[in-house]
Design an enzyme around this catalytic site. Structure first.
Site, PDB file in Angstrom:
ATOM      1  CE  LYS A 163       9.760   7.948   0.943  1.00 30.24           C
ATOM      2  NZ  LYS A 163       8.898   6.910   0.363  1.00 30.24           N
ATOM      3  N   GLY A 183       3.900   2.228   7.509  1.00 33.88           N
ATOM      4  CA  GLY A 183       2.627   2.575   8.106  1.00 33.88           C
ATOM      5  C   GLY A 183       2.177   3.987   7.844  1.00 33.88           C
ATOM      6  CD  GLU A 191       1.775  -1.439   4.462  1.00 38.31           C
ATOM      7  OE1 GLU A 191       1.634  -0.754   3.430  1.00 38.31           O
ATOM      8  OE2 GLU A 191       2.323  -0.993   5.495  1.00 38.31           O
ATOM      9  CG  ASP A 208       4.278  -2.692   1.210  1.00 41.12           C
ATOM     10  OD1 ASP A 208       3.975  -1.617   0.647  1.00 41.12           O
ATOM     11  OD2 ASP A 208       3.719  -3.110   2.241  1.00 41.12           O
ATOM     12  CB  THR A 227      -0.914   0.009   1.242  1.00 39.89           C
ATOM     13  OG1 THR A 227      -1.825  -1.088   1.150  1.00 39.89           O
ATOM     14  CG2 THR A 227      -1.697   1.297   1.365  1.00 39.89           C
ATOM     15  N   GLY A 228       0.432   2.277  -0.721  1.00 44.40           N
ATOM     16  CA  GLY A 228       1.172   3.531  -0.768  1.00 44.40           C
ATOM     17  C   GLY A 228       1.434   3.962  -2.193  1.00 44.40           C
ATOM     18  CB  SER A 229       2.678   7.160  -3.576  1.00 38.83           C
ATOM     19  OG  SER A 229       3.876   7.244  -2.829  1.00 38.83           O
ATOM     20  CB  THR A 230       6.548   3.432  -3.893  1.00 37.29           C
ATOM     21  OG1 THR A 230       7.004   4.705  -3.436  1.00 37.29           O
ATOM     22  CG2 THR A 230       7.633   2.809  -4.770  1.00 37.29           C
ATOM     23  CG  ASP A 279       6.275   5.308   5.503  1.00 35.02           C
ATOM     24  OD1 ASP A 279       5.837   5.947   4.531  1.00 35.02           O
ATOM     25  OD2 ASP A 279       5.590   4.505   6.151  1.00 35.02           O
TER      26      ASP A 279
END
Length: 262
Positions: A129, A103, A111, A89, A33-36, A92
């Site tokens: 990151k 998260g 996740e 995945d 989950t997330g933009s990447t 951050d």
């Protein structure tokens, strides 16, 4: 690749594009989950639609599941597939040992469950990151709504006894209301700035009543793919101890960029 994409989006795209090379026909794949991760899902969808690749995806959030179905990926639950070949995945934050903070998108519980139910976890990220020590990014902790303020007070008390630079905890909001995870829980973001002993912190956090899970992903990542805006990637394999530098073709896949609103 369209020129209007920002450098950070180009970096996210090339890391995602390179990571899907690890996916083989017939695999069961955890979808982050997330933009990447959204770039990765779209790249996988392209392989399904244009190359006929057969994969089964297990999504870590409802929004990832919706996107996966939209691009043509078969989505099943973890209970249906039981075990996964790999999970891809984002993160951050990551340190030199490939320990992670995750998260930021609010899906850390799903996740972590999906990642630990996989033979291999591949993390996709950009260089922004990377940190020497975890803690710059606020550490998400998922807590049940009942008594959350008591749980917050217990966490803050515990933080006074561990080696961190900051001890502030804040409730994550969605507008004026508490942000809720897919499980209906709240998230407390811990502004620690620097975590000296992530393993110790993870252990004591999960012993506090009301805490469901924390965003420290330790000794879970196997391969890290770091993308750069110029189309180059760095692939770090923690198990083999190798670091490889490659270039990803930025030509093609125009349909990926037309409707990616992430």
């Amino acid at each position: 690749m369209p020129a209007e994409l920002s450098p950070i989006d180009k970096a996210k795209y090339v890391s995602a594009r390179r990571a899907v090379d690890f996916v083989e026909d017939g695999m069961r794949v955890g979808l982050g989950t997330g933009s990447t991760a959204a770039w990765m899902v779209r790249c996988l969808g392209e392989l399904v639609r244009e190359d006929g690749m057969m994969i089964t995806g297990v999504a870590t959030s409802t929004r990832t599941a919706d996107l996966a179905r939209e691009v043509g990926i078969t989505v099943k639950t973890l209970d249906e597939v039981r075990w996964l070949d790999l999970t891809i995945d984002g993160a951050d934050e990551f340190d030199p040992n490939l320990n992670l903070i995750k998260g930021g998108g609010g899906a850390l519980l799903h996740e972590k469950i999906v990642a630990t139910a996989s033979d291999q976890m591949i993390v996709i990220a950009d260089l922004s990151k990377e940190v020497d020590r975890l803690g710059t990014f606020p550490l998400p902790v998922e807590v049940i709504p009942f008594g959350w303020q008591t749980t917050k007070a217990l966490i803050e008390e515990m933080l006074s006894n561990v080696e961190v630079l900051g001890r502030a905890a804040s409730l994550r909001l969605n507008g004026s209301e508490p942000f809720r995870t897919d499980e209906g829980n709240f998230i407390l973001d811990l502004h620690l700035r620097r975590i000296s002993n992530p393993a110790q912190l993870s252990l004591v956090l999960n012993q506090i009543p009301g805490v469901v899970e924390n965003g420290l992903f330790l000794d879970i990542c196997d391969i890290l793919v770091i993308g750069n805006a110029d189309g180059t990637v760095e692939v770090r394999d923690i198990n083999n101890g190798t670091v490889e530098h490659e270039r990803v073709d930025l030509v093609g896949g125009e349909n990926l960029f037309a409707d990616n609103g992430d």
